[in-house]
Design a protein around this motif. Structure first.
Motif, short mmCIF file in Angstrom:
data_model
loop_
_atom_site.label_atom_id
_atom_site.label_comp_id
_atom_site.label_asym_id
_atom_site.label_seq_id
_atom_site.Cartn_x
_atom_site.Cartn_y
_atom_site.Cartn_z
N SER A 1 15.07 -7.73 1.83
CA SER A 1 15.95 -7.72 2.99
C SER A 1 16.62 -6.36 3.10
O SER A 1 16.06 -5.34 2.67
N ASN B 1 0.79 -1.24 0.00
CA ASN B 1 0.00 0.00 0.00
C ASN B 1 0.82 1.27 0.00
O ASN B 1 0.26 2.36 -0.20
N ARG B 2 2.12 1.18 0.26
CA ARG B 2 2.93 2.41 0.24
C ARG B 2 4.41 2.05 0.04
O ARG B 2 4.78 0.87 0.04
N GLY C 1 7.59 -4.54 6.00
CA GLY C 1 8.70 -4.41 6.96
C GLY C 1 8.37 -3.42 8.06
O GLY C 1 7.52 -2.54 7.91
N ASN D 1 7.55 -8.13 1.00
CA ASN D 1 8.06 -6.76 1.10
C ASN D 1 7.79 -6.10 2.46
O ASN D 1 8.58 -5.26 2.89
N VAL E 1 16.12 4.24 0.88
CA VAL E 1 15.01 4.71 0.04
C VAL E 1 14.10 5.68 0.81
O VAL E 1 13.76 5.43 1.98
N ILE F 1 8.12 1.22 -1.05
CA ILE F 1 8.71 0.35 -2.07
C ILE F 1 7.67 -0.67 -2.57
O ILE F 1 7.61 -0.98 -3.77
N LEU G 1 -0.18 -9.43 8.44
CA LEU G 1 0.82 -10.46 8.71
C LEU G 1 1.01 -10.71 10.21
O LEU G 1 1.98 -11.34 10.62
N GLY H 1 18.63 -0.56 -1.05
CA GLY H 1 19.39 0.67 -0.78
C GLY H 1 18.62 1.55 0.19
O GLY H 1 17.58 1.13 0.73
N ARG I 1 -2.68 -4.51 5.25
CA ARG I 1 -3.50 -4.75 6.45
C ARG I 1 -4.58 -3.68 6.58
O ARG I 1 -5.55 -3.87 7.29
N THR J 1 11.11 6.62 2.00
CA THR J 1 9.78 6.10 2.35
C THR J 1 9.54 6.46 3.81
O THR J 1 10.40 7.08 4.45
N TYR K 1 15.75 -5.00 13.96
CA TYR K 1 15.73 -4.95 12.51
C TYR K 1 16.84 -5.82 11.92
O TYR K 1 16.60 -6.70 11.09
N LYS L 1 16.28 -9.31 9.88
CA LYS L 1 16.63 -9.34 8.44
C LYS L 1 17.74 -10.38 8.19
O LYS L 1 17.77 -11.01 7.13
N1 LIG Z 1 13.36 2.34 2.98
C1 LIG Z 1 14.59 1.87 3.05
O1 LIG Z 1 15.59 2.64 3.04
C2 LIG Z 1 14.83 0.39 3.14
C3 LIG Z 1 16.17 -0.06 3.17
C4 LIG Z 1 16.42 -1.42 3.23
C5 LIG Z 1 15.35 -2.32 3.24
N2 LIG Z 1 14.07 -1.86 3.22
C6 LIG Z 1 12.99 -2.86 3.26
O2 LIG Z 1 12.11 -2.65 2.16
C7 LIG Z 1 10.77 -3.08 2.53
C8 LIG Z 1 9.80 -1.93 2.25
O3 LIG Z 1 10.20 -0.82 3.05
P1 LIG Z 1 9.61 0.65 2.88
O4 LIG Z 1 10.74 1.57 3.04
O5 LIG Z 1 8.73 0.71 1.70
O6 LIG Z 1 8.75 0.74 4.24
P2 LIG Z 1 7.41 1.52 4.59
O7 LIG Z 1 7.16 2.66 3.68
O8 LIG Z 1 7.49 1.77 6.06
O9 LIG Z 1 6.28 0.41 4.30
C9 LIG Z 1 6.21 -0.75 5.06
C10 LIG Z 1 5.04 -1.57 4.58
O10 LIG Z 1 4.98 -2.77 5.38
C11 LIG Z 1 3.62 -2.91 5.84
N3 LIG Z 1 3.52 -3.67 7.08
C12 LIG Z 1 4.21 -3.52 8.23
N4 LIG Z 1 3.77 -4.40 9.16
C13 LIG Z 1 2.79 -5.13 8.57
C14 LIG Z 1 1.93 -6.18 9.01
N5 LIG Z 1 1.98 -6.67 10.26
N6 LIG Z 1 1.03 -6.71 8.14
C15 LIG Z 1 0.95 -6.22 6.87
N7 LIG Z 1 1.71 -5.20 6.40
C16 LIG Z 1 2.63 -4.67 7.24
C17 LIG Z 1 3.16 -1.45 6.03
O11 LIG Z 1 1.74 -1.42 6.15
P3 LIG Z 1 0.99 -0.18 6.91
O12 LIG Z 1 0.90 0.95 5.91
O13 LIG Z 1 -0.35 -0.76 7.27
O14 LIG Z 1 1.82 0.18 8.11
C18 LIG Z 1 3.68 -0.84 4.75
O15 LIG Z 1 2.86 -1.15 3.67
C19 LIG Z 1 10.84 -3.46 4.02
O16 LIG Z 1 10.96 -4.85 4.14
C20 LIG Z 1 12.11 -2.77 4.49
O17 LIG Z 1 12.68 -3.41 5.60
C21 LIG Z 1 13.78 -0.54 3.16
#
Ligand SMILES: NC(=O)c1ccc[n+]([C@@H]2O[C@H](COP(=O)([O-])OP(=O)(O)OC[C@H]3O[C@@H](n4cnc5c(N)ncnc54)[C@H](OP(=O)(O)O)[C@@H]3O)[C@@H](O)[C@H]2O)c1
Length: 228
Positions: A135, A11-12, A86, A84, A184, A14, A58, A182, A34, A186, A151, A155
């Motif tokens: 990851s 939903n938001r 996290g 995805n 990102v 990455i 989840l 990388g 969710r 968000t 975290y 991971k």
């Molecule tokens: N951003 C970075 O710099 C970065 C770097 C390395 C790795 N990552 C990884 O990339 C992935 C995406 O990250 P992002 O930056 O896009 O994060 P984000 O914008 O915070 O989005 C996280 C997503 O995970 C969902 N989520 C969390 N807990 C959940 C649950 N219990 N059930 C269902 N959905 C759940 C959130 O849903 P809600 O909207 O309902 O909260 C949201 O859609 C993650 O695995 C993160 O660890 C990100």
């Protein structure tokens, strides 16, 4: 037949960029979220008709099992699974409580493991499947497990799950890989992050589309192998 991809946390951030990217490539996409109301709003920014919001909280084994069977009954088999979703529940080691570690392990390890187990039999039967685990370099021993306690630990466990699950699909047309997007911009990455969600999504989309002779059981950043 059109292949079907399920993206958790679609939903938001990455996840939404992966939804958009795979739908533009012509896949049927199940946007797991969710908060389905919020997800429907996010969908208004995506032009394709073949993207569907599915309830995918989840939080527990039971909710995953229920939501997964409902999604498959409605939309059919899953060919591509993108784990995805996290969370980053930061706390110092000595001040930590087990709750935050349990939540981190649930979202980053147990949910991906359960969804992998739910999708793998059908993928093996059809001899096609791609599973991508989102990851982080923070989960890499080689890069020093440099992130926050819950975290990095969870991971790293997701990385281990990638390697162990990939062994079960050797010599098949099912591929299981992990990637780091990388840093990102968000909600998790924060506003100072240099990469767009689309840039963060690129390697995940690429791994979802690799050919039969593509990699299995590996870890990537920018479409390039990195060390565990
Ligand atoms: N951003 C970075 O710099 C970065 C770097 C390395 C790795 N990552 C990884 O990339 C992935 C995406 O990250 P992002 O930056 O896009 O994060 P984000 O914008 O915070 O989005 C996280 C997503 O995970 C969902 N989520 C969390 N807990 C959940 C649950 N219990 N059930 C269902 N959905 C759940 C959130 O849903 P809600 O909207 O309902 O909260 C949201 O859609 C993650 O695995 C993160 O660890 C990100």
């Amino acid at each position: 037949m059109t292949k079907c991809a399920l993206i958790t946390g679609g939903n938001r951030g990455i996840g939404l960029a992966i939804v958009d990217g795979l739908s533009k490539l012509g896949y049927k996409v199940l946007l797991g979220a969710r908060d389905t109301e919020h997800a429907e709003q996010a969908l208004t920014h995506i032009p394709s008709q073949d993207v569907h919001v599915v309830d995918m909280d989840l939080a527990s084994e039971q909710s995953i099992a229920d939501h997964f069977s409902r999604a498959v009954a409605t939309y059919g088999d899953i060919d591509i699974l993108i784990n995805n979703a996290g969370i980053n529940l930061d706390e110092p080691f000595l001040g930590s409580n087990m709750q935050k570690m349990q939540e981190s392990m649930q979202v980053h390890v147990l949910a991906p493991m359960q969804l992998t187990k739910l999708t793998l039999p059908g993928m093996l039967e059809r001899n096609f499947g791609r599973i991508v685990n989102l990851s982080s370099g923070y989960g890499s021993f080689y890069e020093g497990l440099a992130g926050p306690l819950n975290y990095s630990t969870s991971k790293a466990a997701l990385n281990a799950l990638t390697v162990t699950s990939a062994k079960t699909v050797e010599n098949t047309n099912v591929k299981i890989n992990a990637m780091c997007p990388g840093w990102v911009h968000t909600r998790m990455g924060g506003k100072d992050a240099p990469r767009t969600p689309e840039q963060g999504a690129d390697t995940a989309i690429w791994l979802a589309c690799i050919p039969e002779d593509g990699p299995n059981g590996m870890f990537f950043r920018d479409r390039t192998p990195i060390k565990w």
